[in-house]
Design a protein around this motif. Sequence first.
Motif, PDB file in Angstrom:
ATOM      1  N   LEU A   1      33.366  36.754  41.720  1.00 30.97           N
ATOM      2  CA  LEU A   1      32.608  36.184  42.830  1.00 30.97           C
ATOM      3  C   LEU A   1      32.498  37.166  43.987  1.00 30.97           C
ATOM      4  CD1 LEU A   1      34.008  32.535  42.804  1.00 30.97           C
ATOM      5  CD2 LEU A   1      31.709  33.266  42.160  1.00 30.97           C
ATOM      6  N   LEU A   2      33.582  37.897  44.270  1.00 35.72           N
ATOM      7  CA  LEU A   2      33.538  38.889  45.345  1.00 35.72           C
ATOM      8  C   LEU A   2      32.559  40.006  45.007  1.00 35.72           C
ATOM      9  CD1 LEU A   2      37.298  39.179  46.413  1.00 35.72           C
ATOM     10  CD2 LEU A   2      35.418  38.241  47.751  1.00 35.72           C
ATOM     11  N   ASP A   3      32.568  40.451  43.749  1.00 35.04           N
ATOM     12  CA  ASP A   3      31.660  41.527  43.345  1.00 35.04           C
ATOM     13  C   ASP A   3      30.202  41.062  43.366  1.00 35.04           C
ATOM     14  OD1 ASP A   3      33.738  43.305  43.058  1.00 35.04           O
ATOM     15  OD2 ASP A   3      33.976  42.937  40.893  1.00 35.04           O
ATOM     16  N   GLU A   4      29.958  39.798  42.980  1.00 34.29           N
ATOM     17  CA  GLU A   4      28.593  39.265  42.988  1.00 34.29           C
ATOM     18  C   GLU A   4      28.023  39.201  44.393  1.00 34.29           C
ATOM     19  OE1 GLU A   4      28.344  35.377  41.268  1.00 34.29           O
ATOM     20  OE2 GLU A   4      29.043  36.067  39.304  1.00 34.29           O
ATOM     21  N   ARG A   5      28.834  38.678  45.320  1.00 39.33           N
ATOM     22  CA  ARG A   5      28.352  38.436  46.684  1.00 39.33           C
ATOM     23  C   ARG A   5      28.437  39.676  47.565  1.00 39.33           C
ATOM     24  NH1 ARG A   5      28.873  32.537  47.530  1.00 39.33           N
ATOM     25  NH2 ARG A   5      28.257  31.775  45.491  1.00 39.33           N
ATOM     26  N   GLY A   6      29.264  40.631  47.174  1.00 36.58           N
ATOM     27  CA  GLY A   6      29.495  41.797  48.032  1.00 36.58           C
ATOM     28  C   GLY A   6      28.310  42.748  48.070  1.00 36.58           C
ATOM     29  N   LYS A   7      28.052  43.263  49.281  1.00 37.83           N
ATOM     30  CA  LYS A   7      26.969  44.224  49.442  1.00 37.83           C
ATOM     31  C   LYS A   7      27.502  45.653  49.391  1.00 37.83           C
ATOM     32  CE  LYS A   7      24.168  41.106  52.206  1.00 37.83           C
ATOM     33  NZ  LYS A   7      25.012  39.947  52.448  1.00 37.83           N
ATOM     34  N   ASN A   8      28.759  45.857  49.801  1.00 33.13           N
ATOM     35  CA  ASN A   8      29.368  47.186  49.817  1.00 33.13           C
ATOM     36  C   ASN A   8      30.273  47.343  48.605  1.00 33.13           C
ATOM     37  OD1 ASN A   8      28.185  47.207  52.334  1.00 33.13           O
ATOM     38  ND2 ASN A   8      30.092  46.722  53.413  1.00 33.13           N
ATOM     39  N   LYS A   9      30.296  48.526  48.022  1.00 31.46           N
ATOM     40  CA  LYS A   9      31.188  48.813  46.896  1.00 31.46           C
ATOM     41  C   LYS A   9      32.585  49.107  47.440  1.00 31.46           C
ATOM     42  CE  LYS A   9      28.438  48.390  43.464  1.00 31.46           C
ATOM     43  NZ  LYS A   9      28.579  47.226  42.653  1.00 31.46           N
ATOM     44  N   VAL A  10      33.593  48.520  46.810  1.00 30.26           N
ATOM     45  CA  VAL A  10      34.985  48.702  47.227  1.00 30.26           C
ATOM     46  C   VAL A  10      35.762  49.192  46.012  1.00 30.26           C
ATOM     47  CG1 VAL A  10      37.012  47.517  48.147  1.00 30.26           C
ATOM     48  CG2 VAL A  10      34.753  46.856  48.930  1.00 30.26           C
ATOM     49  N   THR A  11      36.665  50.148  46.236  1.00 34.03           N
ATOM     50  CA  THR A  11      37.393  50.738  45.102  1.00 34.03           C
ATOM     51  C   THR A  11      38.634  49.947  44.727  1.00 34.03           C
ATOM     52  OG1 THR A  11      38.615  52.164  46.617  1.00 34.03           O
ATOM     53  CG2 THR A  11      36.588  53.058  45.643  1.00 34.03           C
ATOM     54  N   HIS A  12      39.231  49.230  45.678  1.00 37.44           N
ATOM     55  CA  HIS A  12      40.486  48.525  45.371  1.00 37.44           C
ATOM     56  C   HIS A  12      40.204  47.131  44.803  1.00 37.44           C
ATOM     57  CE1 HIS A  12      39.451  47.144  49.440  1.00 37.44           C
ATOM     58  NE2 HIS A  12      40.018  46.007  49.058  1.00 37.44           N
ATOM     59  N   ARG A  13      41.255  46.542  44.211  1.00 33.58           N
ATOM     60  CA  ARG A  13      41.176  45.194  43.646  1.00 33.58           C
ATOM     61  C   ARG A  13      41.968  44.279  44.574  1.00 33.58           C
ATOM     62  NH1 ARG A  13      40.355  42.232  38.853  1.00 33.58           N
ATOM     63  NH2 ARG A  13      42.159  40.982  38.246  1.00 33.58           N
ATOM     64  N   TYR A  14      41.300  43.322  45.224  1.00 30.82           N
ATOM     65  CA  TYR A  14      41.908  42.473  46.258  1.00 30.82           C
ATOM     66  C   TYR A  14      43.095  41.671  45.746  1.00 30.82           C
ATOM     67  CZ  TYR A  14      42.424  38.466  49.378  1.00 30.82           C
ATOM     68  OH  TYR A  14      42.938  37.486  50.180  1.00 30.82           O
ATOM     69  N   VAL A  15      43.004  41.133  44.531  1.00 30.50           N
ATOM     70  CA  VAL A  15      44.058  40.247  44.036  1.00 30.50           C
ATOM     71  C   VAL A  15      45.365  40.991  43.788  1.00 30.50           C
ATOM     72  CG1 VAL A  15      42.502  38.543  43.060  1.00 30.50           C
ATOM     73  CG2 VAL A  15      43.242  40.458  41.665  1.00 30.50           C
ATOM     74  N   ASP A  16      45.315  42.311  43.669  1.00 31.45           N
ATOM     75  CA  ASP A  16      46.541  43.077  43.442  1.00 31.45           C
ATOM     76  C   ASP A  16      47.420  43.134  44.689  1.00 31.45           C
ATOM     77  OD1 ASP A  16      45.743  43.477  40.874  1.00 31.45           O
ATOM     78  OD2 ASP A  16      44.864  45.459  41.265  1.00 31.45           O
ATOM     79  N   PHE A  17      46.844  42.881  45.866  1.00 29.88           N
ATOM     80  CA  PHE A  17      47.619  42.916  47.108  1.00 29.88           C
ATOM     81  C   PHE A  17      48.520  41.697  47.259  1.00 29.88           C
ATOM     82  CE2 PHE A  17      43.851  45.433  48.716  1.00 29.88           C
ATOM     83  CZ  PHE A  17      44.500  46.657  48.613  1.00 29.88           C
ATOM     84  N   ILE A  18      48.168  40.600  46.624  1.00 30.87           N
ATOM     85  CA  ILE A  18      48.902  39.341  46.810  1.00 30.87           C
ATOM     86  C   ILE A  18      49.767  39.075  45.590  1.00 30.87           C
ATOM     87  CG2 ILE A  18      48.624  36.852  47.075  1.00 30.87           C
ATOM     88  CD1 ILE A  18      45.817  38.318  48.397  1.00 30.87           C
ATOM     89  N   THR A  19      51.037  38.790  45.825  1.00 31.65           N
ATOM     90  CA  THR A  19      51.994  38.603  44.729  1.00 31.65           C
ATOM     91  C   THR A  19      51.737  37.289  44.000  1.00 31.65           C
ATOM     92  OG1 THR A  19      53.556  37.487  46.172  1.00 31.65           O
ATOM     93  CG2 THR A  19      53.779  39.868  45.957  1.00 31.65           C
ATOM     94  N   ASN A  20      52.186  37.249  42.770  1.00 33.36           N
ATOM     95  CA  ASN A  20      52.036  36.056  41.936  1.00 33.36           C
ATOM     96  C   ASN A  20      53.207  35.096  42.083  1.00 33.36           C
ATOM     97  OD1 ASN A  20      49.605  36.117  40.630  1.00 33.36           O
ATOM     98  ND2 ASN A  20      50.335  37.366  38.941  1.00 33.36           N
ATOM     99  N   GLU A  21      54.261  35.478  42.782  1.00 35.80           N
ATOM    100  CA  GLU A  21      55.498  34.694  42.823  1.00 35.80           C
ATOM    101  C   GLU A  21      55.275  33.281  43.345  1.00 35.80           C
ATOM    102  OE1 GLU A  21      57.825  36.989  45.427  1.00 35.80           O
ATOM    103  OE2 GLU A  21      58.040  38.665  44.044  1.00 35.80           O
ATOM    104  N   ASP A  22      54.540  33.144  44.443  1.00 27.39           N
ATOM    105  CA  ASP A  22      54.372  31.833  45.067  1.00 27.39           C
ATOM    106  C   ASP A  22      53.460  30.919  44.274  1.00 27.39           C
ATOM    107  OD1 ASP A  22      55.994  32.714  47.076  1.00 27.39           O
ATOM    108  OD2 ASP A  22      54.328  33.395  48.324  1.00 27.39           O
ATOM    109  N   SER A  23      52.701  31.480  43.346  1.00 28.63           N
ATOM    110  CA  SER A  23      51.777  30.656  42.571  1.00 28.63           C
ATOM    111  C   SER A  23      52.484  29.910  41.450  1.00 28.63           C
ATOM    112  CB  SER A  23      50.681  31.529  41.966  1.00 28.63           C
ATOM    113  OG  SER A  23      49.995  32.204  42.986  1.00 28.63           O
ATOM    114  N   ALA A  24      53.644  30.389  41.050  1.00 29.82           N
ATOM    115  CA  ALA A  24      54.370  29.740  39.948  1.00 29.82           C
ATOM    116  C   ALA A  24      54.828  28.358  40.396  1.00 29.82           C
ATOM    117  CB  ALA A  24      55.567  30.579  39.535  1.00 29.82           C
ATOM    118  N   SER A  25      54.624  27.383  39.559  1.00 29.95           N
ATOM    119  CA  SER A  25      55.019  26.017  39.893  1.00 29.95           C
ATOM    120  C   SER A  25      56.454  25.789  39.458  1.00 29.95           C
ATOM    121  CB  SER A  25      54.109  25.014  39.197  1.00 29.95           C
ATOM    122  OG  SER A  25      52.861  25.013  39.790  1.00 29.95           O
TER     123      SER A  25
END
Length: 167
Positions: A70-94
Motif C-alpha cells: 500500500l505504501l509503494d502504491e500510494r507513494g510518489k517518491n522512491k524510498v530505499t528502506h523498508r518501513y516495517v523493518d524499523f518496528i519490532t515484532n515483539e509487541d505484536s505477539a499475543s
Amino acid sequence: MGFYSANTPEEKRVKKLTGDINISDMFKNECETRGIPIYNAYNIQKRLLHEVEQEQLHGVKEVDDRLMELLDERGKNKVTHRYVDFITNEDSASRGVIPPKGSDKKSLPPKNQIKIPPRARDGKQFLNDDELPEIEMLKKIMLQNKKIINQNKLILEQLKKLGENND
C-alpha cells in the motif's frame, strides 16, 4: 487475574505500525518521505484494519507485506528502506490468547465411561413426582399451599392499603 485482550496478532501489528486512533509519528514521517498525504495515511490504516477484520490477512508477515504494498502504491517518491523493518515484532505477539480448538475428538472418554454426579451435595437422589410416596406428596402439596396463602395475604394487605388511600 490478568487482562485478556481480544485483539489478534494482526490487529496489534497494524496498530503498532500505523498507530491506534491517531496516526503514529513514525508512520506520519514515513508517509511524508514517500510523498503520501495524511488523508491517504488514514486510508491505508483503515484499509489494513478492514482486511484484518475480514480475515484476508493471516499472520504478521502478511500484514507487513500488505502495508509495504500500500505504501509503494500510494507513494510518489522512491524510498530505499523498508518501513516495517524499523518496528519490532515483539509487541505484536499475543500472549495469553486462548489457542484455537483442535479437531481432536479422542480427548473425551466414551459415553459409557462418563458418570453423571448426583444432584445434591450429599449424594441424595431426588425422586420424581410419580415415584414419591403418598405422605411425601401430601407434604409437598401442603408446602405449596402455604406459599400460595402467604402470597395471597400479602396481596390482600396491599389492596387494603390502596383502598384506604382512595377514601
